[in-house]
Structures are given as C-alpha cells and as structure tokens.
Write a protein that holds these residues in place. Sequence first.
Motif, PDB file in Angstrom:
ATOM      1  N   PRO A 128      36.675  29.447  34.105  1.00 52.05           N
ATOM      2  CA  PRO A 128      35.726  30.053  35.050  1.00 52.05           C
ATOM      3  C   PRO A 128      36.475  30.814  36.149  1.00 52.05           C
ATOM      4  O   PRO A 128      37.471  30.314  36.685  1.00 52.05           O
ATOM      5  N   PRO A 129      36.047  32.010  36.509  1.00 47.89           N
ATOM      6  CA  PRO A 129      36.757  32.799  37.523  1.00 47.89           C
ATOM      7  C   PRO A 129      36.944  32.066  38.845  1.00 47.89           C
ATOM      8  O   PRO A 129      37.968  32.232  39.507  1.00 47.89           O
ATOM      9  N   LYS A 130      35.987  31.232  39.229  1.00 45.45           N
ATOM     10  CA  LYS A 130      36.085  30.546  40.519  1.00 45.45           C
ATOM     11  C   LYS A 130      37.237  29.543  40.546  1.00 45.45           C
ATOM     12  O   LYS A 130      37.634  29.085  41.623  1.00 45.45           O
ATOM     13  N   ALA A 131      37.779  29.203  39.371  1.00 44.17           N
ATOM     14  CA  ALA A 131      38.893  28.259  39.316  1.00 44.17           C
ATOM     15  C   ALA A 131      40.237  28.942  39.537  1.00 44.17           C
ATOM     16  O   ALA A 131      41.269  28.277  39.603  1.00 44.17           O
ATOM     17  N   LEU A 132      40.254  30.250  39.628  1.00 46.18           N
ATOM     18  CA  LEU A 132      41.493  30.999  39.819  1.00 46.18           C
ATOM     19  C   LEU A 132      41.543  31.592  41.217  1.00 46.18           C
ATOM     20  O   LEU A 132      40.586  32.212  41.673  1.00 46.18           O
ATOM     21  N   MET A 133      42.666  31.380  41.897  1.00 38.92           N
ATOM     22  CA  MET A 133      42.888  32.015  43.197  1.00 38.92           C
ATOM     23  C   MET A 133      44.168  32.831  43.127  1.00 38.92           C
ATOM     24  O   MET A 133      45.191  32.350  42.653  1.00 38.92           O
ATOM     25  N   LEU A 134      44.098  34.072  43.574  1.00 39.38           N
ATOM     26  CA  LEU A 134      45.258  34.943  43.634  1.00 39.38           C
ATOM     27  C   LEU A 134      45.813  34.939  45.050  1.00 39.38           C
ATOM     28  O   LEU A 134      45.078  35.128  46.014  1.00 39.38           O
ATOM     29  N   GLU A 135      47.127  34.720  45.149  1.00 37.83           N
ATOM     30  CA  GLU A 135      47.788  34.694  46.453  1.00 37.83           C
ATOM     31  C   GLU A 135      48.551  35.996  46.657  1.00 37.83           C
ATOM     32  O   GLU A 135      49.413  36.345  45.845  1.00 37.83           O
ATOM     33  N   ILE A 136      48.233  36.693  47.736  1.00 34.04           N
ATOM     34  CA  ILE A 136      48.828  37.995  48.022  1.00 34.04           C
ATOM     35  C   ILE A 136      49.421  37.938  49.422  1.00 34.04           C
ATOM     36  O   ILE A 136      48.765  37.478  50.363  1.00 34.04           O
ATOM     37  N   THR A 137      50.670  38.372  49.554  1.00 34.07           N
ATOM     38  CA  THR A 137      51.320  38.285  50.856  1.00 34.07           C
ATOM     39  C   THR A 137      50.688  39.239  51.856  1.00 34.07           C
ATOM     40  O   THR A 137      50.126  40.276  51.487  1.00 34.07           O
ATOM     41  N   GLU A 138      50.819  38.879  53.116  1.00 34.46           N
ATOM     42  CA  GLU A 138      50.247  39.683  54.190  1.00 34.46           C
ATOM     43  C   GLU A 138      50.813  41.094  54.178  1.00 34.46           C
ATOM     44  O   GLU A 138      50.087  42.085  54.327  1.00 34.46           O
ATOM     45  N   SER A 139      52.125  41.212  53.964  1.00 33.46           N
ATOM     46  CA  SER A 139      52.754  42.540  53.970  1.00 33.46           C
ATOM     47  C   SER A 139      52.264  43.387  52.804  1.00 33.46           C
ATOM     48  O   SER A 139      52.098  44.600  52.931  1.00 33.46           O
ATOM     49  N   SER A 140      52.003  42.764  51.653  1.00 34.45           N
ATOM     50  CA  SER A 140      51.493  43.514  50.498  1.00 34.45           C
ATOM     51  C   SER A 140      50.106  44.067  50.774  1.00 34.45           C
ATOM     52  O   SER A 140      49.777  45.186  50.387  1.00 34.45           O
ATOM     53  N   LEU A 141      49.281  43.268  51.453  1.00 35.04           N
ATOM     54  CA  LEU A 141      47.923  43.706  51.749  1.00 35.04           C
ATOM     55  C   LEU A 141      47.903  44.958  52.608  1.00 35.04           C
ATOM     56  O   LEU A 141      47.010  45.797  52.495  1.00 35.04           O
ATOM     57  N   MET A 142      48.891  45.089  53.482  1.00 28.96           N
ATOM     58  CA  MET A 142      48.856  46.162  54.465  1.00 28.96           C
ATOM     59  C   MET A 142      49.584  47.434  54.040  1.00 28.96           C
ATOM     60  O   MET A 142      49.659  48.379  54.803  1.00 28.96           O
ATOM     61  N   GLN A 143      50.107  47.485  52.812  1.00 31.03           N
ATOM     62  CA  GLN A 143      50.827  48.684  52.390  1.00 31.03           C
ATOM     63  C   GLN A 143      49.898  49.883  52.276  1.00 31.03           C
ATOM     64  O   GLN A 143      50.277  51.003  52.561  1.00 31.03           O
ATOM     65  N   ASP A 144      48.698  49.660  51.810  1.00 30.71           N
ATOM     66  CA  ASP A 144      47.698  50.733  51.701  1.00 30.71           C
ATOM     67  C   ASP A 144      46.334  50.079  51.894  1.00 30.71           C
ATOM     68  O   ASP A 144      45.716  49.601  50.945  1.00 30.71           O
ATOM     69  N   ALA A 145      45.877  50.052  53.136  1.00 32.42           N
ATOM     70  CA  ALA A 145      44.689  49.268  53.489  1.00 32.42           C
ATOM     71  C   ALA A 145      43.466  49.679  52.682  1.00 32.42           C
ATOM     72  O   ALA A 145      42.691  48.823  52.229  1.00 32.42           O
ATOM     73  N   GLU A 146      43.262  50.987  52.466  1.00 29.91           N
ATOM     74  CA  GLU A 146      42.063  51.447  51.757  1.00 29.91           C
ATOM     75  C   GLU A 146      42.078  50.992  50.301  1.00 29.91           C
ATOM     76  O   GLU A 146      41.085  50.461  49.787  1.00 29.91           O
ATOM     77  N   SER A 147      43.199  51.208  49.639  1.00 31.67           N
ATOM     78  CA  SER A 147      43.310  50.785  48.236  1.00 31.67           C
ATOM     79  C   SER A 147      43.218  49.276  48.131  1.00 31.67           C
ATOM     80  O   SER A 147      42.621  48.732  47.192  1.00 31.67           O
ATOM     81  N   THR A 148      43.822  48.586  49.096  1.00 30.78           N
ATOM     82  CA  THR A 148      43.798  47.128  49.100  1.00 30.78           C
ATOM     83  C   THR A 148      42.374  46.610  49.147  1.00 30.78           C
ATOM     84  O   THR A 148      41.984  45.717  48.381  1.00 30.78           O
ATOM     85  N   ALA A 149      41.584  47.167  50.057  1.00 29.10           N
ATOM     86  CA  ALA A 149      40.197  46.715  50.204  1.00 29.10           C
ATOM     87  C   ALA A 149      39.431  46.906  48.892  1.00 29.10           C
ATOM     88  O   ALA A 149      38.667  46.021  48.467  1.00 29.10           O
ATOM     89  N   GLY A 150      39.634  48.029  48.228  1.00 31.45           N
ATOM     90  CA  GLY A 150      38.949  48.286  46.960  1.00 31.45           C
ATOM     91  C   GLY A 150      39.373  47.314  45.873  1.00 31.45           C
ATOM     92  O   GLY A 150      38.530  46.805  45.117  1.00 31.45           O
TER      93      GLY A 150
END
Length: 573
Positions: free
Chosen positions: A435-457
């Motif tokens: 089930p998808p709810k059983a999976l969590m993806l961990e993404i570093t803070e710095s990775s999230l901020m490399q391209d905020a618009e693309s990240t949000a999408g």
Amino acid sequence: MSDRPIRVLVVDDVEDDAYLLQAELGQRGVSIEYHRVDSEIDMAAELASDAWDLVISDHNMPGFDALAALEVLKRSGRDIPFIIHSAHISHQLAVSAMYDGVHDFIPKGQYERMVPVIERELRGAQARRAVRQADDRIQQLSYYDKLSALPNQNLFCDKVTEWLNTSQRQGRTARGALFVIDIDRFLRVNASFGYEAGNAVLKEVSQRLTEVLQSDVLLARLGGDEFGVFVPGIGERQSAEVFARWISKVFDSPFMKDGIELFLTPSTGVALIPTDGTQVYELLMSAETASAHAKKRGGNGFLFYDRTMNAASTERVALESDLRHAVERSELFLEFQPVIDAQSGTIVSAEALVRWNHPRLGRVPPDRFITLADETGLIVDIGAWVLNEACRCCRGWHVAGFSDMKVSVNVSAVQFGQPRLLEAVRDALSHSNLPPKALMLEITESSLMQDAESTAGMLRALRNMGVRISVDDFGTGYSSLSYLKRFPLDVIKIDKSFVRDLCVDEEDAAIVRAIIALAHSMRRSTIAEGVETAEQVELLKRENCEFFQGYYFGRPMNIERILERLEAQKVQA
C-alpha cells in the motif's frame, strides 16, 4: 498478405510459362507482378537493383537451372523465399535442393498447391524480417548512445580491445592514445536551461567532434558529459599533445541557446599505449584519472596520465567500475534501522539503508560508495533497486501479520531531479503489492531547495500516489523555513547534529524545541535522529517529539532481526 501485388522474380526460359503462372495465381486470388530472367547475369542484376518478395524458378533451362539460380540468390545476401516450379526435376533432387536452401518444390501446373506455399513463405519471410529488425534494435540499444548516435562505452571498449588483440596476434607493438573528454561545469547548463538544452549541447559537441576527427579515429559517448576518443598509431607524447589541443579547439566557438552564447571548456585526460596500459579498462581508468586531475586544476586543459597521480583516483575508478555491476551481481543488500513510537515504545517503521558487500574489499562504508554513486549518476539505478527491495521487505512484514509497519527510503538529490522517480516509485509499489501509505520517501532539506517550483510539483505528484514524504537533516540547510508551507510534507526529521548535544547544549535544545513546535503548528510529525541516551529520550518526550531513531533503540539490522523484534513486541503486548 498485403493488398499490393506480390513482386516475383521468375526464373524461366519461356515467357508464356511466366505469364501463365501470373494468370493462374490471379484466378486463385493471388495477385503478382513479375519479371522474368533466364541467366545468371540477369538474375544477379535484378536482385541487386530491385526488391523482390519471392523467387519462383524452373529447373531445366539452357545453360542455367534452379540450383544455379539458388546459388545466385545466396551470393546476393538477400533473404527471399525460393520455390522450384518445374516438371523436369526428380523427387530425390528436389528434396536434396530443399536441404540446400530451397523453400519448397511444386510440380509445374499444380497451382492450387502453389497458393498456400506462397502464403506460408511470405509469412515466414516477414517473421524473419521482424526478428532481424528486433536484433538490429537490440544491437542499437546495446552499443550506441541514444542521444548522440555515437558508439557507447560498451562498443568503444569492444573496438579498442579488438584493435589491441589484433596488434598482439600480428606480433607488433601496439601504439596509440586514448582520450577522455569531460565537459567542465556542464551541470550548470542543465540547471540554468533544463535537460533539453543540455541534451542539445551534447548533440552539438558530438557533431563537432565527429566533423573534425578522421575516419580511423574512434569516438564514443561514454556517459553523461564524458566522451572517449581512441587514436591508433600515435606513438609519441608530442603527437598526442597536438591531438589534445586539436580536440580543445572544438570548444572555441560558443554554443547557442535562445540567442545566449554558452562557452564550454573540456578537461581532457590522455593515456598512451603501452606506457599507461595494454587493456582497455586500464587505459580508460588512466585517462579518466588524468581528466579528473585536469578538472581539479580548473579545467580547460589536458593532462597525460602519470603513475604518481593520487593512487586514490585509480582506486576510485576501479570502485566505480565495480559499483556499476553491484546490483546485477547481488552485492548490494539492505539493513533497517527501527523507528520507535514515543508513546508506546514500539517499532512502527524502519529506514532502509543500502549496504555493499564488495567481493574483494568486504563491506564498503556507505559514505564511500553513496557519494561515488551520486557523482557518477549510478544512484538512479541503485535507488530504484533500493525502492523495490525495501517495498518487498515491508510487504513481507505485512504478510507476517504486521500490517501497520512502514518503511522509509532515502532519495538523493540526483534521483529527485529525475522524472523517472515517479515511475520507479509506482513500479516498486506495484511489484511488491505494498500500500502506498506504507512507504515514506526521505528527501534532504538541501535537495528540496535546489529548484523550489519543480520540487513542489514532484512532491504533489508523489503525495497524489499516496506516498508519505519526510524532510531529512532538517535545520542544516536553510535558515528560512517558509518553504515548509509550500511543500506537502508529512514528517520532519530533526538532524542528529542537534540531538547529539541536546542535554548539554542549551542552543541545540532551543533549536529542537523550535523545530518540534513549528512542525506541530503545521500538522507535521517529527522524528529525532541519532538518539543514543535515555536522557535524550526523556527530554524529547517532554517536548512531544512523536518518533525516535538511533542506536539507543537499535543499530541498522537485517530484515529477519526486525521481524524478531516485531514478534517480541507482539508477545509483550
């Protein structure tokens, strides 16, 4: 059969017989266009100049027969069904001819038998063409780079090895030079203008190199922004230096993007044969080492490989080569570090951590090979494997009766920037039936901020799949926290650097309190990483941190050990 007439090359010395064949087949619903030949020269000329669906041949002709016609067809190299249609050939000879390559024998005048034979042979020829086309496509995918149409690393290595082996068989000393060209700061093109612009630049680099290199020089795209050039016959360092400078001139003119001039420079490494190696992978490692040193010096230049160069560079290239095969050789495996619920003290999740058991070096530290995988782009394939394996393991816990267990998987900046991530996640969930709810993806803070618009999408797309998202190493990347409002996050992981001195450093304690308060105000959960003492646990509980992870609760362990811990929890409950 297709609606168009079948194109038949008729081998017969009598025009009336050829015309009768066309008429009789036409009455039976088989439309043919034919051309008649009755000599070896004419038949060879027709096979060379035109495309034929079928050859139908008489046997006895003045100075020419069906067996001689079959040999003409074989020499042409064409795969065309060959049918003997004759009243003057013995059954024994006809059978013998079929063993030699004739597809069938029809006695003259038996047109009813001819129709199904024609249909069968045309279907067979079509099937063989489909197989050849598939083989050609596989060959293209296996040995040629899709973007540039240049040979890829596999074909490059095969060709250089073939040349080296030929030199050895001929008893002559092999001399030549292998160049590795790495484009300096190429990632800036992708970051500034997007991957399509980067691909366009790589195609233009390929075209420029192809135009300036002679036909006996082998050019390949080795991967990413790296190209390989092999020049046979160069025996002196001075000649190789002239060639390296010639390569550099390819980059003198700017590359244009939307009216903007992009100036790129190469870092070129040179390995000489036999001085720097006599095997292709040895030469590649030498040239790549020299290229890496040229890049470290600022780029826009070339260096010859020198054995005194950092030995670690050679080891790194060898390690990269081994890492490329680690997945297929089943050398990678997962360990899991439990995540504990603060209230119940039970395991509710586990973080999947990839490990590498190298056949010669033993267990390679993660900080050694994960960084290498990131730099080389191998992390995309390794990450896909980790996703699949982690989901499979979590599904195993569910089947064992622990259906509330969840698994988290780290996603690197390189993976997160790839559109393939969505497909990889979807495939991993589908193949494991997790089930998808059983999976969590961990993404570093710095990775999230490399391209905020693309990240949000990307985050929205993942959340729409039902997958949960956590931000890892929180507090280490950016002082501004406003992006938390924009990104659809579920969990904030407090970096272990703040937890380590939590009980003795008031500033770290204040930061942790602030992070927890902020997360709660935005309806996010928190996980404290690096928890190692009971004192840290008590303090974090007082601040209402929901989940803990660290050596105090368990080091990374295999899937069986996690299952044992879950079973023990069940008994205690």
